[in-house]
Scaffold this active site. Structure first.
Site, short mmCIF file in Angstrom:
data_model
loop_
_atom_site.label_atom_id
_atom_site.label_comp_id
_atom_site.label_asym_id
_atom_site.label_seq_id
_atom_site.Cartn_x
_atom_site.Cartn_y
_atom_site.Cartn_z
N ILE A 2 0.82 -1.21 0.00
CA ILE A 2 0.00 0.00 0.00
C ILE A 2 0.86 1.26 0.00
O ILE A 2 0.35 2.38 -0.11
CB ILE A 2 -0.97 -0.01 1.21
N ILE A 21 7.55 3.85 1.19
CA ILE A 21 7.70 5.20 0.63
C ILE A 21 7.15 6.24 1.61
O ILE A 21 7.78 7.26 1.86
CB ILE A 21 6.99 5.30 -0.73
N LYS A 44 12.86 -0.91 10.64
CA LYS A 44 12.09 -2.03 10.08
C LYS A 44 12.38 -3.22 10.98
O LYS A 44 13.36 -3.95 10.79
CB LYS A 44 12.53 -2.31 8.64
#
EC number: 6.3.3.3
Length: 215
Positions: A14, A18, A38
């Site tokens: 989705i 970014i 992450k």
């Protein structure tokens, strides 16, 4: 804005990576001390691909925290949900390692943006969903949505899950990069979700990610 924020999406692919990079870049431009993390990256070997994308968007080189592994504490080689990737790699996901890494980043930076894998209900382990972990840690959520077909349904389901688990929604980011090719669908999704956000989470921010923001 200060502290640790968990970036999740209404679905896979989705635009979380970014969006996380762009948000971090904007915060840097405001003079904030910010880092992205992450905690679980799958489909990689030594370096988390998403962290590399974040740094490129932010316009900065890999940081010392990256080299120390604090921003990518768990990496699995198989491209799948964390619980499956860990099983196929033959080792358990270490939640304590993730928590400790995030705490160390929070001690060094004013803002930590933690990008999750997939959506809120993605299993981290056989017994723990992503949303369970978010609630345990008390992180507010930045939720990424879009104007593609199906986004209204997925966003409202995410809203319902956040309410059920008592998790604060900091902001809803409408990602125009994944808009439907049908302009009617994209615009209606934007208008509808903007209204529902105000009704469901009146204190949450509405943000939009333009197609040019990541350039």
């Amino acid at each position: 804005m200060k502290g640790v924020y968990f970036v999740s999406g209404i679905d896979t692919d989705i635009g979380k990576t970014i969006a996380t990079g762009v948000l971090a870049k904007q915060l840097l431009q405001q003079g904030k001390s910010v880092i992205t993390q992450k905690p679980v990256q799958t489909g990689c070997q030594n370096i988390a691909d998403d962290i590399a994308v974040h740094r490129k968007i932010m316009g900065i080189p890999m940081q010392e925290a990256d080299k120390q592994g604090l921003t990518m504490p768990e990496i699995f080689s198989y491209p799948a949900s964390p619980h499956l990737a860990a099983r196929l790699d033959g080792r358990a996901l270490d939640l304590d390692k993730i928590r400790t890494a995030t705490q160390q980043l929070a001690a060094q930076y004013e803002i930590v943006l933690v990008e999750g894998a997939g959506g809120l209900m993605v299993p981290l382990t056989e017994n723990l969903l992503t949303i369970d972990y978010i609630r345990q840690q008390g992180y507010p959520v930045i939720l990424i949505t879009s104007g593609r077909l199906g986004s209204i349904n997925h966003t409202l389901l995410s809203f319902a899950a956040l309410k059920q688990y008592g998790i604060r929604l900091h902001s809803l980011v409408f990602n125009h990069i994944h808009d439907s090719r049908d302009a009617h669908v994209a615009q209606d999704s934007l208008n509808y979700l903007k209204c529902r956000l105000k009704d469901s989470f009146p204190e949450a921010e509405w943000l939009e990610l333009a197609k040019t923001d990541a350039v």
